[in-house]
Design an enzyme around this catalytic site. Structure first.
Site, PDB file in Angstrom:
ATOM      1  N   LYS A 185     -21.972 -22.520 133.286  1.00  0.00           N
ATOM      2  CA  LYS A 185     -21.366 -21.364 132.617  1.00  0.00           C
ATOM      3  C   LYS A 185     -21.874 -21.285 131.174  1.00  0.00           C
ATOM      4  O   LYS A 185     -21.931 -22.318 130.490  1.00  0.00           O
ATOM      5  CB  LYS A 185     -19.839 -21.540 132.666  1.00  0.00           C
ATOM      6  CG  LYS A 185     -19.018 -20.372 132.181  1.00  0.00           C
ATOM      7  CD  LYS A 185     -17.526 -20.655 132.436  1.00  0.00           C
ATOM      8  CE  LYS A 185     -16.619 -19.524 132.031  1.00  0.00           C
ATOM      9  NZ  LYS A 185     -15.196 -19.786 132.373  1.00  0.00           N
ATOM     10  N   SER A 218     -12.813 -16.384 134.844  1.00  0.00           N
ATOM     11  CA  SER A 218     -13.927 -15.947 134.023  1.00  0.00           C
ATOM     12  C   SER A 218     -15.264 -16.594 134.403  1.00  0.00           C
ATOM     13  O   SER A 218     -16.302 -16.161 133.912  1.00  0.00           O
ATOM     14  CB  SER A 218     -13.643 -16.263 132.551  1.00  0.00           C
ATOM     15  OG  SER A 218     -13.547 -17.664 132.333  1.00  0.00           O
ATOM     16  N   SER A 268      -9.663 -19.734 135.718  1.00  0.00           N
ATOM     17  CA  SER A 268     -11.067 -19.299 135.687  1.00  0.00           C
ATOM     18  C   SER A 268     -12.014 -20.090 136.579  1.00  0.00           C
ATOM     19  O   SER A 268     -13.169 -19.692 136.742  1.00  0.00           O
ATOM     20  CB  SER A 268     -11.577 -19.328 134.252  1.00  0.00           C
ATOM     21  OG  SER A 268     -10.981 -18.308 133.496  1.00  0.00           O
TER      22      SER A 268
END
Lengths: 468, 63
Positions: free
Chosen positions: A84, A162, A186
């Site tokens: 990420k 996310s 997330s």
């Protein structure tokens, strides 16, 4: 170069590592194949933030030298992966998914990336995310520098947030595993929406040094993988104390599901309301999944979550901490460059939360942690759907679920209490994956991974692949 | 999975431009007001919860 069939892109970490050790192919060849796939198909899902093919191939050559000399470093040696884009990699852009940081280059590398590098895992790309990991509260899936995360099972639907790129990239076979982060859902949400297996570790087990902070007392880093087994292998490498992370629990993790307690000695907490709370088409799927859970042999105990205003607690805590972290962005006006207006205004409003409200929330959180300790003296784990719905359309506003009964708030509760949880694909509803979560007391990762592994021995949902 | 077509991608891209994210009639001021009100409601909700005086916040400071 080795010609790879599709199967290799959906192989487990253990299988890839075994084949590397047997010299069926080189780490360089495997890396080249995955990197090409990530660069080619990643943009289709708005999953790719930054390709790192060149540096990965260079590193792969040194891994091949080690493998040639039979210098084995563990199961992740020679395995490509993605991270990420809130994890810093020195000298490369780290955008945090947000326009105000689009050109940001940091001079430190995140501890987790250094740990994976030391074991010979190969970072082939940074993956997209919701801007600032969703801090401030976003209204649309498009709240990202990279556009809305698109779901490999249906590109008109969201991949979740996310960690949107991490979920999509693993689901589409663009990386064998990915790192994500979770403050309030997330990792679990994109794992559930994309049909991959995701692990939110206990707060403090994995260092967050070099990761963008959203809420210091709630942020966690964890893996999204093809299976519970793979999650265990990755967690073993990334866990451990770190003096550079003030929240570090200074504990290591050794993946040893074989030493987990007998399933017949365990008590699984569940709530029948979770089935009726799910959307109608999903109910038979969750019902069938709970039957598989029941067949594992543990005692099933009807359980209710302790009563707390979970949404208010997480809202106050995350908003206050995020507003403090991003105060320079807010006061400079840079916050208005965010793609999502609601999110920008949410961050600004966070600066006005009175100290008394934040401290009250944190005091109630102390009681909440105690209540969960008591709950886990009665049951060993809690099992519930991650989300009672499939991934929403990317054009739909994200309104959140009004349901609070059963264990509908387990994701938020688990994050407030710092509990580990595993998202397990458990079926399909109208062609879209749904998942169960297994949440346990702090540092019970081996137990929840053992339960996940057993569930996946009895089902094949985690092996299903979208048409890519 | 339904097949990805250029038309489908265009539909998705066209549906979510930044300018179209806010529903018609909702301004930044509206979102700001809504966010402040939500924080206030949350604060009032927590303020109404009675807890023992000895309970300390769940924060850790290490010197």
């Amino acid at each position: 170069m080795q010609g790879f069939g599709d199967d290799i892109f959906f192989a487990s970490i253990a299988e890839l590592n075994t084949r590397l050790r047997k010299k069926e192919f080189k780490a360089e060849e495997l890396t080249k194949a995955f990197a090409h796939r990530l660069e080619t198909l990643g943009p289709r899902y708005n999953a790719l933030a930054l390709p790192l093919t060149k540096t990965a191939l260079k590193r792969a050559k040194s891994v091949d030298d080690e493998l040639k000399r039979e210098r084995f470093r563990g199961p992740l040696q020679g395995i490509p992966y993605g991270a990420k884009d809130l994890l810093a990699l020195a000298g490369h852009p780290t955008t945090w998914g947000a326009k105000p940081y689009a050109t940001q280059v940091l001079d430190e590398t995140a501890t987790v990336l250094n740990k994976l590098d030391a074991t010979g895992a190969l970072l082939i790309g940074k993956l997209a995310l919701v801007e600032l990991a969703g801090g401030g509260g976003y209204r649309f899936p498009s709240a990202s520098l990279f556009g809305p995360g698109l779901n490999p099972w249906d590109v008109t639907r969201w991949s979740g947030g996310s960690s949107s790129g991490s979920g999509a990239a693993v689901a589409a076979g663009l990386v064998p595993f990915a790192l994500g982060s979770e403050t309030n859902g997330s990792i679990l949400t994109p794992s559930a929406f994309c049909g991959v297996t995701g692990l939110r570790p206990t707060y403090g087990l994995v260092s967050r040094h070099g990761a963008m902070a959203l809420a210091w007392t709630m942020d966690k880093i964890g893996p999204l993988c093809r299976s519970a087994e793979d999650c265990g292998l990755v967690l073993q490498q990334i866990a451990g104390g770190d003096p550079l992370d003030h929240g570090s629990a200074a504990k290591n993790f050794y993946y040893a599901p074989q030493y987990a307690r007998k399933f017949t000695d365990l008590k699984f907490g569940f709530s029948p309301a979770d089935i009726t709370n799910a959307e109608p088409d999903a109910r038979p799927v969750f019902q069938a999944a709970m039957e598989v859970i029941r067949s594992i042999g543990a005692s099933m105990v009807e359980t209710a979550l302790p009563e707390f205003p979970y949404a208010a607690l997480s809202g106050i805590i995350i908003s206050t901490e995020a507003a403090s972290i991003f105060e320079p962005l807010i006061t400079s006006g840079g916050v208005d460059q965010l793609a999502d207006v609601k999110q920008a205004e949410g961050l600004k409003a966070g600066l006005e939360i009175p100290a008394k409200d934040y401290l009250k929330a944190m005091r109630i959180r102390s009681i909440l942690k105690q209540k969960y300790r008591e709950l886990f003296s009665n049951v060993d784990v809690l099992i519930a759907p991650v989300r009672g719905t499939i991934a929403p359309k990317v054009t739909e506003p994200l309104n959140g679920s009004p349901v609070t009964s059963g264990m509908a708030q387990l994701v938020t509760a688990g994050n407030l209490a710092g509990l580990p949880a595993l998202s397990l694909p458990c079926g399909f509803v109208n062609g879209m994956p749904v998942a169960l979560q297994v949440a346990g007391p702090p540092f019970s990762e081996n137990m929840i991974l053992a339960i996940g592994r057993e569930f996946q021995n009895r089902t094949d949902w985690h092996k299903r692949r979208p048409k890519v | 999975m339904s097949k990805l077509t250029r038309r489908k991608l265009l539909t998705v891209a066209a549906a979510v431009p930044a300018a179209a994210q806010t529903p018609a009639g909702t301004t930044a001021q509206d979102w700001a007001k809504a966010a402040r009100e939500a924080n206030q409601r949350n604060g009032e909700l927590l303020g109404g919860i009675k807890i023992p005086i000895a309970v300390e916040p769940a924060t850790i400071f290490k010197a």
